[in-house]
Design a protein around this motif. Structure first.
Motif, PDB file in Angstrom:
ATOM      1  N   ASP A 106       5.151   1.861 -11.293  1.00 38.51           N
ATOM      2  CA  ASP A 106       3.711   1.695 -11.104  1.00 38.51           C
ATOM      3  C   ASP A 106       3.345   1.537  -9.630  1.00 38.51           C
ATOM      4  OD1 ASP A 106       3.015   1.806 -13.809  1.00 38.51           O
ATOM      5  OD2 ASP A 106       3.504  -0.307 -14.106  1.00 38.51           O
ATOM      6  N   LYS A 107       2.133   1.921  -9.314  1.00 35.23           N
ATOM      7  CA  LYS A 107       1.625   1.812  -7.934  1.00 35.23           C
ATOM      8  C   LYS A 107       0.936   0.455  -7.749  1.00 35.23           C
ATOM      9  CE  LYS A 107      -0.489   5.864  -8.263  1.00 35.23           C
ATOM     10  NZ  LYS A 107       0.187   6.469  -9.440  1.00 35.23           N
ATOM     11  N   PHE A 108       1.744  -0.588  -7.811  1.00 37.81           N
ATOM     12  CA  PHE A 108       1.294  -1.955  -7.607  1.00 37.81           C
ATOM     13  C   PHE A 108       1.980  -2.532  -6.373  1.00 37.81           C
ATOM     14  CE2 PHE A 108       0.694  -2.481 -12.472  1.00 37.81           C
ATOM     15  CZ  PHE A 108      -0.548  -1.870 -12.386  1.00 37.81           C
ATOM     16  N   VAL A 109       1.280  -3.402  -5.656  1.00 35.03           N
ATOM     17  CA  VAL A 109       1.865  -4.027  -4.472  1.00 35.03           C
ATOM     18  C   VAL A 109       1.496  -5.507  -4.415  1.00 35.03           C
ATOM     19  CG1 VAL A 109       1.939  -1.945  -3.059  1.00 35.03           C
ATOM     20  CG2 VAL A 109      -0.119  -3.380  -3.040  1.00 35.03           C
ATOM     21  N   ALA A 110       2.368  -6.265  -3.767  1.00 34.45           N
ATOM     22  CA  ALA A 110       2.072  -7.656  -3.399  1.00 34.45           C
ATOM     23  C   ALA A 110       2.011  -7.684  -1.879  1.00 34.45           C
ATOM     24  CB  ALA A 110       3.157  -8.596  -3.919  1.00 34.45           C
ATOM     25  N   VAL A 111       0.934  -8.219  -1.331  1.00 40.33           N
ATOM     26  CA  VAL A 111       0.744  -8.177   0.121  1.00 40.33           C
ATOM     27  C   VAL A 111       0.866  -9.570   0.721  1.00 40.33           C
ATOM     28  CG1 VAL A 111      -0.784  -6.184  -0.099  1.00 40.33           C
ATOM     29  CG2 VAL A 111      -1.778  -8.481   0.026  1.00 40.33           C
TER      30      VAL A 111
ATOM     31  N   LYS B  10      -2.773  -0.714  -6.268  1.00 39.18           N
ATOM     32  CA  LYS B  10      -3.516  -1.898  -6.661  1.00 39.18           C
ATOM     33  C   LYS B  10      -2.773  -3.154  -6.191  1.00 39.18           C
ATOM     34  CE  LYS B  10      -5.572  -4.244 -10.659  1.00 39.18           C
ATOM     35  NZ  LYS B  10      -5.776  -4.213 -12.128  1.00 39.18           N
ATOM     36  N   VAL B  11      -3.504  -4.075  -5.573  1.00 38.09           N
ATOM     37  CA  VAL B  11      -2.924  -5.339  -5.120  1.00 38.09           C
ATOM     38  C   VAL B  11      -2.878  -6.306  -6.298  1.00 38.09           C
ATOM     39  CG1 VAL B  11      -3.132  -7.296  -3.544  1.00 38.09           C
ATOM     40  CG2 VAL B  11      -3.803  -4.999  -2.774  1.00 38.09           C
ATOM     41  N   VAL B  12      -1.672  -6.672  -6.710  1.00 34.45           N
ATOM     42  CA  VAL B  12      -1.516  -7.566  -7.861  1.00 34.45           C
ATOM     43  C   VAL B  12      -1.150  -8.989  -7.438  1.00 34.45           C
ATOM     44  CG1 VAL B  12      -0.890  -5.725  -9.450  1.00 34.45           C
ATOM     45  CG2 VAL B  12       0.910  -6.896  -8.140  1.00 34.45           C
ATOM     46  N   GLY B  13      -0.881  -9.174  -6.131  1.00 35.04           N
ATOM     47  CA  GLY B  13      -0.517 -10.511  -5.677  1.00 35.04           C
ATOM     48  C   GLY B  13      -0.592 -10.651  -4.173  1.00 35.04           C
ATOM     49  N   VAL B  14      -0.798 -11.882  -3.734  1.00 39.81           N
ATOM     50  CA  VAL B  14      -0.787 -12.229  -2.308  1.00 39.81           C
ATOM     51  C   VAL B  14       0.202 -13.371  -2.144  1.00 39.81           C
ATOM     52  CG1 VAL B  14      -2.129 -13.026  -0.320  1.00 39.81           C
ATOM     53  CG2 VAL B  14      -3.217 -11.571  -2.067  1.00 39.81           C
TER      54      VAL B  14
ATOM     55  N   SER C  81     -11.061 -11.281  -1.057  1.00 32.78           N
ATOM     56  CA  SER C  81      -9.761 -11.466  -1.688  1.00 32.78           C
ATOM     57  C   SER C  81      -9.158 -10.097  -1.963  1.00 32.78           C
ATOM     58  CB  SER C  81      -9.896 -12.244  -3.002  1.00 32.78           C
ATOM     59  OG  SER C  81      -8.672 -12.264  -3.705  1.00 32.78           O
ATOM     60  N   ALA C  82      -7.877  -9.936  -1.640  1.00 31.86           N
ATOM     61  CA  ALA C  82      -7.222  -8.646  -1.855  1.00 31.86           C
ATOM     62  C   ALA C  82      -6.858  -8.426  -3.315  1.00 31.86           C
ATOM     63  CB  ALA C  82      -5.961  -8.565  -0.993  1.00 31.86           C
ATOM     64  N   LEU C  83      -6.812  -9.501  -4.082  1.00 31.51           N
ATOM     65  CA  LEU C  83      -6.355  -9.421  -5.464  1.00 31.51           C
ATOM     66  C   LEU C  83      -7.250  -8.489  -6.289  1.00 31.51           C
ATOM     67  CD1 LEU C  83      -4.098 -10.666  -7.187  1.00 31.51           C
ATOM     68  CD2 LEU C  83      -5.743 -12.395  -7.934  1.00 31.51           C
ATOM     69  N   GLY C  84      -6.631  -7.511  -6.916  1.00 32.04           N
ATOM     70  CA  GLY C  84      -7.352  -6.566  -7.762  1.00 32.04           C
ATOM     71  C   GLY C  84      -7.947  -5.392  -7.010  1.00 32.04           C
ATOM     72  N   LYS C  85      -7.931  -5.441  -5.678  1.00 31.22           N
ATOM     73  CA  LYS C  85      -8.463  -4.344  -4.871  1.00 31.22           C
ATOM     74  C   LYS C  85      -7.405  -3.238  -4.728  1.00 31.22           C
ATOM     75  CE  LYS C  85     -12.282  -6.598  -3.596  1.00 31.22           C
ATOM     76  NZ  LYS C  85     -11.952  -7.977  -3.965  1.00 31.22           N
ATOM     77  N   TYR C  86      -7.856  -2.066  -4.246  1.00 28.78           N
ATOM     78  CA  TYR C  86      -6.955  -0.933  -4.036  1.00 28.78           C
ATOM     79  C   TYR C  86      -6.862  -0.638  -2.545  1.00 28.78           C
ATOM     80  CZ  TYR C  86      -6.890   0.047  -9.038  1.00 28.78           C
ATOM     81  OH  TYR C  86      -6.713  -0.038 -10.394  1.00 28.78           O
TER      82      TYR C  86
END
Length: 410
Positions: free
Chosen positions: A153-158, A185-189, A171-176
């Motif tokens: 999946d194209k998910f990232v934690a930043v 998609k940002v799934v975590g910080v 907030s980056a959470l949930g943003k692309y």
């Protein structure tokens, strides 16, 4: 009830007998000072240990590959050895009883953007275990999980600073965010105590990076976290076994140090620190408490001498109507006051010495040596109690002597 006259008399006695007060206080100063320095050094060693593992878990080992430096089984020198996803499964399967975490890794720099903001950041392809190997703390959302890894999946934690740089106050959470034209998609910080550089990394499933950018299953390296219950020697044995297994898998000479190797610098440092800690763990308490005992004996002897010296004074006090209790009280309070003040002086001197030599001790793996004040305070209390007991017994005996006998005492 606070007796002002009593304390005035004690201070006058100390002032008139400065040599006696200095003599009794010197032992306490020296004992507390040395006690402070020794335990400060022990804490400095512990600080070094903690500092060493700020960025990476203390049980983390990284395995690398390169080119062969020795011919083996018909293969020539210079053959490139490349780790792949299968090596992660191989190590996890072969050493499952000794491994807690494992992650393959990829590392590349990419241009990332969100709306009008852009920036170059390090993007790392990892597995979910990498969060624990790198000691990253999730502050929003979650880290990469195994479903992301399997589904690519194209998910990232930043990192916290990636969020700040690209998303500002949002907030980056949930943003692309966009990575080389692909939306993730940002799934975590997360936050990381390793410093700013660690918080400017974007983590994605390594299978996703392979699928979209490399087109193969190659890995940069593999990071392994051995189980914490392993001793340092057992961890070294595990590292050697994994290295030999990988060398055998790729037909690499067992003595080849370039083709397959382990980054065991942390483990080596841990071994060295463990040896130093073990030695100091035995030596420092022995010396520290030995110093404390010497201080107790010193102040006890001095108190016996002081009471003997004050026998005539005690006789005069009794002749003037002083009760045995008041005589004992004034001697004990004087002892407690001198021990408390000189104990504090010893603490200040000890802390001052630690601060002045602190930077020079780093070469000996001692970082920011400091001392737990409660430990020194407890040691001072022990000296105060010891001094009080040492003074009480002869003072009690002297208070029972008849005034005429005390006045005739030589």
């Amino acid at each position: 009830m606070f007796d002002l006259d009593l304390w005035r008399e004690i201070l006058q006695s100390i002032n008139k007998n400065r040599t006696r007060a200095i003599l009794s206080g010197f032992t306490v100063v020296f004992a507390i000072m040395l006690f402070t320095i020794l335990f400060g050094i022990a804490n400095g060693l512990e600080n070094t240990f903690q500092k060493l593992f700020v960025r990476t878990a203390e049980n983390a080992i990284t395995f690398y590959t390169g080119t062969t430096s020795k011919p083996f089984k018909g293969y020539q020198i210079g053959r490139q050895i490349q780790m792949t996803n299968s090596d992660v499964d191989f190590i996890a399967r072969e050493f499952r009883d000794d491994i807690e975490y494992i992650s393959g890794t990829l590392r590349r720099n990419y241009n990332l953007s969100y709306k009008e903001k852009k920036g170059d950041f390090t993007v790392m392809g990892v597995s979910p275990d990498y969060q624990f190997l790198q000691k990253s703390e999730i502050i929003k959302g979650r880290f990469i999980n195994y479903r992301d890894l399997e589904s690519k999946d194209k998910f990232v934690a930043v990192g916290r600073l990636v969020e700040s740089d690209l998303f500002g106050k949002e907030s980056a959470l949930g943003k692309y965010l966009e990575l080389e034209g692909v939306a993730y998609k940002v799934v975590g910080v997360y936050s990381d105590d390793g410093g700013d550089s660690q918080e400017r990394i974007v983590y994605a499933p390594y299978t996703t990076i392979q699928k979209l950018y490399t087109g193969d299953d190659k890995l940069l390296n593999i990071m392994v976290g051995y189980k914490p219950n392993l001793t340092v020697d057992q961890a070294f044995a595990l590292v050697n076994n994994i290295t030999l297994k990988l060398k055998n898998k790729y037909s690499v000479a067992p003595s080849d140090q370039r083709a397959v190797r382990a980054g065991d610098r942390i483990l080596t440092a841990k071994k060295r620190l463990d040896n130093i800690s073990f030695g100091l763990g035995i030596l420092i308490p022995i010396i520290g408490f030995g110093t404390l005992i010497a201080g107790i004996l010193g102040i006890s002897n001095i108190m016996i001498f002081i009471v003997k010296e004050r026998t005539k004074e005690i006789g005069i006090r009794k002749a003037l109507g002083a009760s045995p209790r008041s005589i004992v009280s004034i001697i004990l309070l004087e002892t407690i006051l001198i021990t408390t003040i000189t104990g504090y002086i010893g603490l200040v001197i000890g802390v001052g010495i630690l601060k002045s030599i602190g930077s020079s001790l780093e070469r000996y793996f001692i970082t920011d040596p400091s001392v737990n004040i409660s430990i020194v305070f407890s040691a001072t209390i022990v000296l105060i109690i010891a001094g009080a007991i040492a003074g009480f017994i002869p003072a009690k005996r002297a208070s029972k002597i008849k005034p005429i006998v005390a006045l005739r005492n030589d």
